[in-house]
Design an enzyme around this catalytic site. Structure first.
Site, PDB file in Angstrom:
ATOM      1  N   GLU B  60       0.812  -1.217   0.000  1.00 46.31           N
ATOM      2  CA  GLU B  60       0.000   0.000   0.000  1.00 46.31           C
ATOM      3  C   GLU B  60       0.843   1.264   0.000  1.00 46.31           C
ATOM      4  O   GLU B  60       0.524   2.237  -0.698  1.00 46.31           O
ATOM      5  CB  GLU B  60      -0.940   0.021   1.217  1.00 46.31           C
ATOM      6  N   HIS B 129     -10.776  -4.795   8.039  1.00 47.13           N
ATOM      7  CA  HIS B 129     -11.450  -4.624   6.759  1.00 47.13           C
ATOM      8  C   HIS B 129     -12.645  -3.679   6.845  1.00 47.13           C
ATOM      9  O   HIS B 129     -13.091  -3.157   5.831  1.00 47.13           O
ATOM     10  CB  HIS B 129     -11.930  -5.976   6.220  1.00 47.13           C
TER      11      HIS B 129
END
Ligand SMILES: Cc1ncc(C[n+]2csc(CCOP(=O)(O)OP(=O)(O)O)c2C)c(N)n1
Lengths: 366, 325
Positions: B60, B129
């Site tokens: 990321e 998440h």
């Protein structure tokens, strides 16, 4: 008796340590060790290399002086790294994109920023970031530049530009995951990036040996599929030659390269004044001081009748005077306004900000 | 007009922007052949090629740092972060680097980046998440945080975000992805950034919400109407910066306010709304500011989420409490 292992890890480790010696053109005794490379330089070029290093050393001495007088902001000393910094940056072209770290101000100036702007940057005035050079401002976050380099390089490639990205970090910087990610991305995209690790032995107080078990930092590029090479970072002719060769190789579409320059930071980490004697002995440092990049070039040029002590003194004084002028110019700038900062936070200030801007403008007008 | 889900509306906006601006690039994990783990980028690589829509290595911070470099060289990056919990890997790229680019360069450089990422609870995902991390990012100067609550806005706000020259964190609600459909125009249209939307007018209490909680607030308003309480529902749409003027105007009329958010109560969007009201419009109120938010715990594992996420009933109760104050 211990059973024989299915795999010989020590042997593998040994193989990782059997690495070629760093590239050199002139050694620390000013002996030419690569005649072909040496002969490729004209006398004028040799003099130019020396002048750049004298310039950087003078900049270092003068900024440290200014620091002691309380006239600088944050500034990272550069003495010892002249060959690494000037040698590599001299291989750059104007159209190339520079991603410097905080210790790479001399390269930023060589690439087109003014000394005055560098002083503004040091003091934290935004005018210091208005330079015309194709460069990002000096990076503070260790590792971040490598990621951005992958992006810049991919962008240059997509634009079809005749340019590459030059990125600098330190030995400590290679411990950041970002540095691997940046190299890996650039490798995966075959993007035109030159990653330069200035291995100056210390990350603030932490020695290079504590950063990694890897025998050389070039090994870190291997995992990303990038060719990497160690260079004598005190030999400006080697630093320049390797950077130039790397640039040509990269421009030809071969993907990124990493160069590890073996150099040394002579003094403190920054002008904020940490005390290097707490983590480094004089004896351990002496061999590095003996390898000073100016000593060997001075000897070569003097032997050729191209250099004299008087000339160097004169040059140093001229440079230092120009830095004093630049500081005077830097002093003359108007202070930054909070209202201006608010105005440039978004392209169009939001209604909320308009209110804040008006409030500060009123305050500032008093 | 076509009936489309929130996710289809997002794909629509991406398709239009890729079509219109050859400088736009979509990249991230699995966004290419796979079309994203939620199929948000489905078909886009096929249509625009691997140069425009491509998969990156799994990192990321790499994706976000790459965005900055691409932005600096004239591209308009549309990175996808697979789940908003993973933005934490790239906080430096977002908050430390891209959000201050314009400021750093005195307006001469920008980061025309729109980071898309799903967030929000109610779908029983694995840990990290579902987190609502907008509270982190609303404190970042130079960064817009956009959180659409319905398919129409999802398309219009995404188009505005992409065309804006400042960085935008565009957060997509996981629960809303497929749970609702709207009639939306097939052609290009935009919904302005930085402007709240009065979803429903009312006179007795103002309910301020965003993201999936807008639906809860609307349900609460229906419930309150049964007791003859008329609620005005405001959808913030952009949660940083916040359009406080629309809120102030509403409470001048209703004199009561409940601020609703799915994220933990601590700091963040609701706190900012409440403090802005307290600071500048307290005299419009006849009762304390009501707040409905998730508790200040770590986001729960799947089984506890129903109880953890604020629901309609809490909003109704809070509204009644302050009206009867
Ligand atoms: C992400 C991050 N962590 C920590 C720091 C604090 N810091 C500043 S310089 C430095 C050492 C860097 O060493 P190195 O990369 O070897 O470069 P050098 O200073 O030797 O040129 C550290 C730890 C930082 N700037 N960024």
């Amino acid at each position: 008796m211990a059973k024989k292992s299915i795999v010989d890890f020590e042997k593998i480790k040994q193989e990782l340590s059997d690495l070629p010696t760093p590239i050199q053109v002139i050694d620390q005794n000013a002996k030419v060790v690569n005649k072909e490379a040496f002969d490729s330089f004209s006398d004028d070029q040799l003099v130019e290399f020396m002048e750049k290093m004298v310039w950087e050393r003078a900049l270092h001495e003068q900024t440290m002086n200014f620091s002691r007088q309380g006239r600088m902001g944050f500034y990272a000393p550069t003495a010892g790294e002249e060959a690494s910094e000037m040698g590599t940056v001299m291989a750059m072209k104007d159209q190339d994109f520079l991603l410097p770290a905080y210790r790479d101000i001399p390269q930023l100036i060589q690439h087109g920023a003014t000394v005055t702007e560098a002083f503004w940057w040091s003091r934290g005035h935004v005018k210091g970031n208005e330079f015309k050079a194709r460069s990002l401002m000096p990076q503070i976050i260790i590792g971040a530049a490598y990621l951005e380099t992958a992006g810049v390089a991919l962008g240059l490639k997509k634009n079809g530009e005749d340019a590459i990205a030059f990125s600098y970090t330190g030995d400590g910087g290679t411990s950041q995951g970002d540095s691997y990610e940046g190299m890996n991305f650039a490798g995966a995209f075959q993007a035109p990036a030159l990653f330069i690790v200035q291995d100056n032995n210390y990350a603030i107080s932490v020695p290079r040996e504590k950063q990694t078990a890897a025998k050389t930092l070039t090994l870190k590029a291997a995992a990303a599929g990038i060719p990497a090479v160690q260079v004598d970072g005190m030999d400006i002719l080697a630093c320049y030659s390797v950077a130039k060769a790397a640039r040509e190789y990269i421009l030809a579409g071969n993907g990124p390269v990493m160069i590890e320059t073996l150099t040394d930071r002579y003094g403190a980490h920054s002008s904020a004044g940490d005390d290097p004697s707490r983590y480094r002995s004089k004896e351990a440092q002496q061999p590095w001081l003996d390898r000073d990049p100016l000593i060997r070039m001075r000897k070569i040029l003097t032997d050729k009748g191209l250099w004299s002590e008087d000339h160097e003194e004169e040059l140093t004084k001229k440079y230092k005077d120009s830095f004093k002028d630049a500081l005077k110019e830097a002093d003359a700038v108007e202070p930054e306004k909070v209202s201006d900062m608010l105005k440039r936070t978004f392209e169009v200030p939001t209604p909320e900000m308009q209110v804040e801007i008006a409030k500060f403008e009123e305050k500032e007008s008093k | 007009m076509t009936k489309k889900s929130y996710i289809q509306a997002i794909t629509d906006a991406l398709d239009i922007e890729l079509q219109e601006d050859p400088k736009t690039l979509i990249f991230g994990e699995d966004v290419g052949k796979n079309g994203g783990v939620f199929r948000t980028t489905q078909g886009l690589q096929e249509k625009y090629g691997e140069d425009r829509v491509f998969d990156t290595p799994l990192a990321e911070s790499g994706i976000l740092g790459l965005s900055i470099g691409l932005g600096l060289t004239g591209w308009r990056p549309l990175p996808e972060i697979q789940f908003s919990g993973f933005t934490l890997e790239g906080v430096d790229s977002i908050a430390g680097q891209m959000a201050r680019m314009r400021f750093h360069f005195n307006g001469k450089q920008t980061s025309p980046i729109t980071i898309r990422s799903p967030y929000g609870g109610g779908t029983h995902t694995a840990e990290m998440h579902s987190d609502n991390f907008e509270n982190f990012f609303v404190g970042v100067p130079g960064l817009r945080v956009v959180m659409p609550s319905n398919p129409y806005d999802a398309k219009g706000l995404l188009i505005s975000s992409i065309e804006n020259n400042d960085p935008v964190l565009y957060l997509e609600n996981l629960k809303l992805y497929r749970s609702m459909k709207d009639d939306i125009p097939d052609e290009k249209y935009s919904v302005p950034l930085d402007q709240a939307n009065v979803v429903q007018e009312g006179n007795d209490v103002t309910l301020v919400a965003y993201g999936a909680q807008v639906q809860e607030a609307q349900k609460a308003a229906e419930e309150l109407a049964k007791d003859n309480i008329s609620a005005e529902v405001i959808d913030l749409r952009t949660v940083s910066p916040i359009d406080t003027q629309t809120i102030f105007k509403s409470i001048e009329k209703t004199h009561h306010v409940v601020v609703v958010q799915e994220a933990q109560k601590m700091a963040g969007v609701g706190a900012q709304v409440a403090s802005a009201i307290a600071e500048e419009a307290i005299m419009s109120l006849d009762a304390p500011i009501g707040r409905v938010a998730a508790p200040n715990s770590v986001y729960p594992f799947a089984l506890a989420e129903e109880a953890w996420i604020p629901r309609k009933d809490e909003i109704v109760a809070k509204a009644k409490e302050i009206i009867n104050y």
